[in-house]
Design a protein around this motif. Structure first.
Motif, PDB file in Angstrom:
ATOM      1  N   ARG A   1       6.346   3.547  11.767  1.00  0.00           N
ATOM      2  CA  ARG A   1       5.330   4.142  11.553  1.00  0.00           C
ATOM      3  C   ARG A   1       6.427   5.296  10.656  1.00  0.00           C
ATOM      4  N   GLY A   2       7.371   5.746  11.803  1.00  0.00           N
ATOM      5  CA  GLY A   2       8.516   6.787  10.982  1.00  0.00           C
ATOM      6  C   GLY A   2       8.874   6.246   9.989  1.00  0.00           C
ATOM      7  N   PHE A   3       9.287   4.830   9.710  1.00  0.00           N
ATOM      8  CA  PHE A   3      10.384   4.321   8.350  1.00  0.00           C
ATOM      9  C   PHE A   3       8.921   4.379   7.218  1.00  0.00           C
ATOM     10  N   PHE A   4       8.125   3.779   8.032  1.00  0.00           N
ATOM     11  CA  PHE A   4       6.923   3.522   6.810  1.00  0.00           C
ATOM     12  C   PHE A   4       6.601   5.403   5.728  1.00  0.00           C
ATOM     13  N   SER A   5       6.638   6.099   6.870  1.00  0.00           N
ATOM     14  CA  SER A   5       6.037   7.693   6.882  1.00  0.00           C
ATOM     15  C   SER A   5       6.741   8.023   6.034  1.00  0.00           C
ATOM     16  N   SER A   6       7.994   8.228   6.962  1.00  0.00           N
ATOM     17  CA  SER A   6       9.305   8.834   5.706  1.00  0.00           C
ATOM     18  C   SER A   6       9.423   9.078   4.045  1.00  0.00           C
ATOM     19  N   PHE A   7       8.796   7.605   3.682  1.00  0.00           N
ATOM     20  CA  PHE A   7       8.319   7.338   2.178  1.00  0.00           C
ATOM     21  C   PHE A   7       7.879   8.655   1.620  1.00  0.00           C
ATOM     22  N   GLN A   8       7.164   8.833   1.863  1.00  0.00           N
ATOM     23  CA  GLN A   8       6.298  10.209   1.647  1.00  0.00           C
ATOM     24  C   GLN A   8       7.185  11.117   1.177  1.00  0.00           C
ATOM     25  N   TYR A   9       8.515  11.566   2.016  1.00  0.00           N
ATOM     26  CA  TYR A   9       9.639  12.889   1.508  1.00  0.00           C
ATOM     27  C   TYR A   9      10.307  11.655   1.046  1.00  0.00           C
ATOM     28  N   VAL A  10      10.817  10.740   1.053  1.00  0.00           N
ATOM     29  CA  VAL A  10      11.317  10.401   0.047  1.00  0.00           C
ATOM     30  C   VAL A  10      10.781   9.851  -1.550  1.00  0.00           C
ATOM     31  N   THR A  11       9.534  10.290  -2.000  1.00  0.00           N
ATOM     32  CA  THR A  11       9.171  10.396  -2.849  1.00  0.00           C
ATOM     33  C   THR A  11       8.860  11.484  -3.492  1.00  0.00           C
ATOM     34  N   LEU A  12       8.554  12.393  -2.260  1.00  0.00           N
ATOM     35  CA  LEU A  12       8.803  13.750  -2.681  1.00  0.00           C
ATOM     36  C   LEU A  12       9.902  14.310  -2.992  1.00  0.00           C
ATOM     37  N   VAL A  13      10.822  14.221  -2.267  1.00  0.00           N
ATOM     38  CA  VAL A  13      12.390  14.264  -2.847  1.00  0.00           C
ATOM     39  C   VAL A  13      12.531  13.914  -4.324  1.00  0.00           C
ATOM     40  N   GLY A  14      12.609  12.702  -4.127  1.00  0.00           N
ATOM     41  CA  GLY A  14      12.790  11.904  -5.817  1.00  0.00           C
ATOM     42  C   GLY A  14      11.788  12.603  -6.640  1.00  0.00           C
ATOM     43  N   GLY A  15      11.017  12.973  -6.329  1.00  0.00           N
ATOM     44  CA  GLY A  15      10.482  14.077  -7.789  1.00  0.00           C
ATOM     45  C   GLY A  15      10.700  15.006  -8.364  1.00  0.00           C
TER      46      GLY A  15
ATOM     47  N   ASN B   1       1.074  -0.883  -0.049  1.00  0.00           N
ATOM     48  CA  ASN B   1       0.478  -0.022  -0.001  1.00  0.00           C
ATOM     49  C   ASN B   1       0.745   1.346   0.004  1.00  0.00           C
ATOM     50  N   ILE B   2       1.964   1.245   0.815  1.00  0.00           N
ATOM     51  CA  ILE B   2       2.647   2.541   0.934  1.00  0.00           C
ATOM     52  C   ILE B   2       3.301   2.907  -0.743  1.00  0.00           C
ATOM     53  N   LEU B   3       3.883   1.262  -1.496  1.00  0.00           N
ATOM     54  CA  LEU B   3       4.924   2.483  -2.816  1.00  0.00           C
ATOM     55  C   LEU B   3       3.406   2.517  -3.830  1.00  0.00           C
ATOM     56  N   LYS B   4       2.200   2.294  -3.304  1.00  0.00           N
ATOM     57  CA  LYS B   4       0.776   2.377  -5.158  1.00  0.00           C
ATOM     58  C   LYS B   4       1.156   4.129  -4.233  1.00  0.00           C
TER      59      LYS B   4
ATOM     60  N   LEU C   1      18.320   9.201   3.169  1.00  0.00           N
ATOM     61  CA  LEU C   1      18.414   9.585   4.630  1.00  0.00           C
ATOM     62  C   LEU C   1      17.543   9.597   5.363  1.00  0.00           C
ATOM     63  N   GLN C   2      15.774   9.975   4.235  1.00  0.00           N
ATOM     64  CA  GLN C   2      14.726  10.202   4.806  1.00  0.00           C
ATOM     65  C   GLN C   2      14.438   8.865   5.550  1.00  0.00           C
ATOM     66  N   PRO C   3      14.278   7.041   4.699  1.00  0.00           N
ATOM     67  CA  PRO C   3      14.181   6.316   5.983  1.00  0.00           C
ATOM     68  C   PRO C   3      15.339   5.730   7.399  1.00  0.00           C
ATOM     69  N   VAL C   4      16.328   6.190   7.185  1.00  0.00           N
ATOM     70  CA  VAL C   4      17.670   6.143   8.259  1.00  0.00           C
ATOM     71  C   VAL C   4      16.621   6.744   9.475  1.00  0.00           C
ATOM     72  N   TYR C   5      16.362   9.051   8.950  1.00  0.00           N
ATOM     73  CA  TYR C   5      15.659   9.364  10.072  1.00  0.00           C
ATOM     74  C   TYR C   5      14.360   8.925  10.525  1.00  0.00           C
ATOM     75  N   GLY C   6      13.520   7.900   9.799  1.00  0.00           N
ATOM     76  CA  GLY C   6      12.470   7.751  10.427  1.00  0.00           C
ATOM     77  C   GLY C   6      12.652   6.605  11.101  1.00  0.00           C
ATOM     78  N   ILE C   7      13.843   5.713  10.779  1.00  0.00           N
ATOM     79  CA  ILE C   7      14.089   4.568  11.777  1.00  0.00           C
ATOM     80  C   ILE C   7      14.508   4.794  13.188  1.00  0.00           C
ATOM     81  N   ILE C   8      15.165   5.613  13.269  1.00  0.00           N
ATOM     82  CA  ILE C   8      15.831   6.745  14.542  1.00  0.00           C
ATOM     83  C   ILE C   8      14.619   7.181  15.230  1.00  0.00           C
ATOM     84  N   SER C   9      13.687   7.725  14.464  1.00  0.00           N
ATOM     85  CA  SER C   9      12.207   8.374  15.377  1.00  0.00           C
ATOM     86  C   SER C   9      12.037   7.012  15.415  1.00  0.00           C
ATOM     87  N   ASP C  10      11.578   5.911  15.557  1.00  0.00           N
ATOM     88  CA  ASP C  10      10.962   4.959  16.059  1.00  0.00           C
ATOM     89  C   ASP C  10      11.937   4.525  16.599  1.00  0.00           C
TER      90      ASP C  10
END
Length: 460
Positions: free
Chosen positions: A152-166, A17-20, A298-307
């Motif tokens: 949640r921190g890890f998965f939610s970080s992918f919003q900015y992974v894709t935002l920056v990816g865009g 779901n996160i990927l989609k 780095l976004q997922p790394v920060y996300g994992i740290i927050s978890d």
């Protein structure tokens, strides 16, 4: 053993779901950023100024105007998502973005239709501003709700992974076209190509999003459709402003400094290096691409740290270092012509901003219950973004033209400082949130009591 299998199944479901959801986020933000990435090449076709600085100022003014539509888009899509479902809102959003990109790709220039070229360009960008206004809050809500509790921190970080990816994708297309078409062809007709690519990609995402799972519960959808006399319905401004106004104010405060810093270091910095540092356009494109690539990873790394340690410490990292180092980083960048030094300075700024970008969507989603989450997150973000973040390129371009670009450094520092006060005094660490109560706690100690007011607004 069965529990472990259940957790594995939940993780697989969350990943799908996160990927989609994030694929749409990627395309939407690509469509947003190709405007500024290719502005130097298409501005002569829509703006009358022959002065590059004046043309950039006019182009950034159009970019800033589109931010006026974001609060309206966030209101419309937030209400729609809280009442009809996250999936339906996200699908509609990406459809509108696709239409805007195709429209710009075929838009006649001022040499053909005169001033109407600029009018229609502004109209297309307003449609896209409306669309992306709904995308942020709804995707932040969806990705936070679709994530597993402990990650949640890890998965939610992918919003900015894709935002920056865009944004990275926009820069990649820019670099490829610069090296294949050349400046003359790119200025003549090649600038239309990235908009056409964005339109096609958005149609692909439309197909993908049709298979997303809905995170809005059936009971909430039924409650949204029921009319109870004297009670504010889910997904309405009445509910948001009467019961969750504190959370809305905190959401705006959390966003203010982060959005100003983000647009400074990822968007305006390209124009800044071209016109202040004097680094060639082709070089700044490469610098931005690789800096953003590292930032994205780095976004997922920060996300994992927050978890592990909570959300608040990362926000404090951003706030404190942002206040201390914005002036030194930006003033040094203004005076360097060395591409490697410019790259390292940009990385330094992005390492600071990462403390905000990686988890800000989740922090905001945790402030609101499901009945008002998409509207609360989207509107709070859009208001701060429209007033402060989206105006950074315009303010920066104006200050560059007047030779007072140092004022921008102070503006960014003060904005981050205001948000730092919010992080310190309005947020708590590892405390129960609305998401914890709805879908399981993110931390080992889970409180049993539940409150529906904002007295226990928590996170990070």
């Amino acid at each position: 053993m069965s529990t472990q299998l259940t957790e594995s199944a939940q993780t697989r479901k969350a990943v799908g779901n996160i990927l989609k959801g994030s694929a749409g986020n990627l395309v939407e933000w690509y469509d947003v950023y190709i405007y500024t990435a290719f502005l130097a090449y298409f501005q002569p076709h829509f703006f009358n100024s022959k002065d590059p600085l004046q043309g950039a100022l006019e182009g950034m003014a159009v970019f800033a105007v589109t931010f006026l539509m974001r609060p309206i888009g966030s209101w419309f899509f937030g209400r729609y998502a809280d009442r009809k479902g996250r999936k339906a809102a996200l699908t509609l959003s990406v459809t509108m973005m696709s239409a805007g990109s195709f429209f710009i790709a075929i838009l006649p220039t001022k040499d053909v239709i005169g001033v109407w070229a600029l009018v229609l360009l502004v109209f297309a960008r307003l449609v896209q501003g409306f669309s992306v206004g709904g995308e942020y809050g709804t995707s932040a809500t969806y990705m936070s709700e679709a994530a597993t509790a402990k990650r949640r921190g890890f998965f939610s970080s992918f919003q900015y992974v894709t935002l920056v990816g865009g944004q990275m994708l926009a820069l990649l297309v820019l670099v490829v076209l610069q090296n294949t078409l050349g400046k003359e062809a790119l200025s003549e007709w090649g600038w239309r190509v990235p908009f056409a690519i964005g339109g096609v990609a958005a149609l692909v995402v439309f197909w993908l999003r049709r298979s997303m799972e809905e995170t809005l519960s059936t009971s909430q959808a039924e409650a949204a459709g029921a009319s109870v006399p004297g009670e504010a319905q889910p997904g309405t401004m009445k509910l948001l402003l009467t019961k969750h106004w504190k959370a809305l104010l905190i959401c705006i405060g959390v966003t203010l400094g982060g959005t100003v810093a983000f647009y400074t270091y990822t968007n305006f910095i390209l124009n800044f290096m071209n016109n202040t540092s004097g680094i060639p356009k082709e070089t700044t494109s490469v610098i931005n691409f690789w800096a953003l690539f590292i930032f994205m990873l780095l976004q997922p790394v920060y996300g994992i740290i927050s978890d592990k340690i909570g959300r608040k410490p990362l926000l404090l990292w951003f706030g404190i270092t942002g206040v201390l180092f914005t002036w030194p980083l930006m003033s040094t960048l203004a005076g360097t012509k060395d591409p490697m030094i410019a790259f390292l300075l940009m990385i330094g700024g992005l390492l600071i901003v990462g403390g905000y970008t990686s988890i800000n969507a989740l922090v905001k989603a945790e402030l609101f219950p499901a009945s008002i989450r998409a509207l609360g997150v989207g509107l709070g973000y859009a208001l701060a973004n429209s007033m402060f973040g989206g105006t950074v390129p315009l303010i920066g371009a104006a200050l560059q033209k007047s030779g007072q670009v140092e004022v921008l450094f102070t503006y960014v520092t003060v904005a981050i400082g205001i948000s730092l006060l919010v992080y310190i005094f309005a947020l708590k660490n590892k405390k129960p949130t609305h998401l914890d109560r709805e879908q399981g706690t993110a931390w080992s100690a889970a409180p049993a009591a539940r409150k529906d007011d904002d007295e226990d607004l928590v996170n990070a």
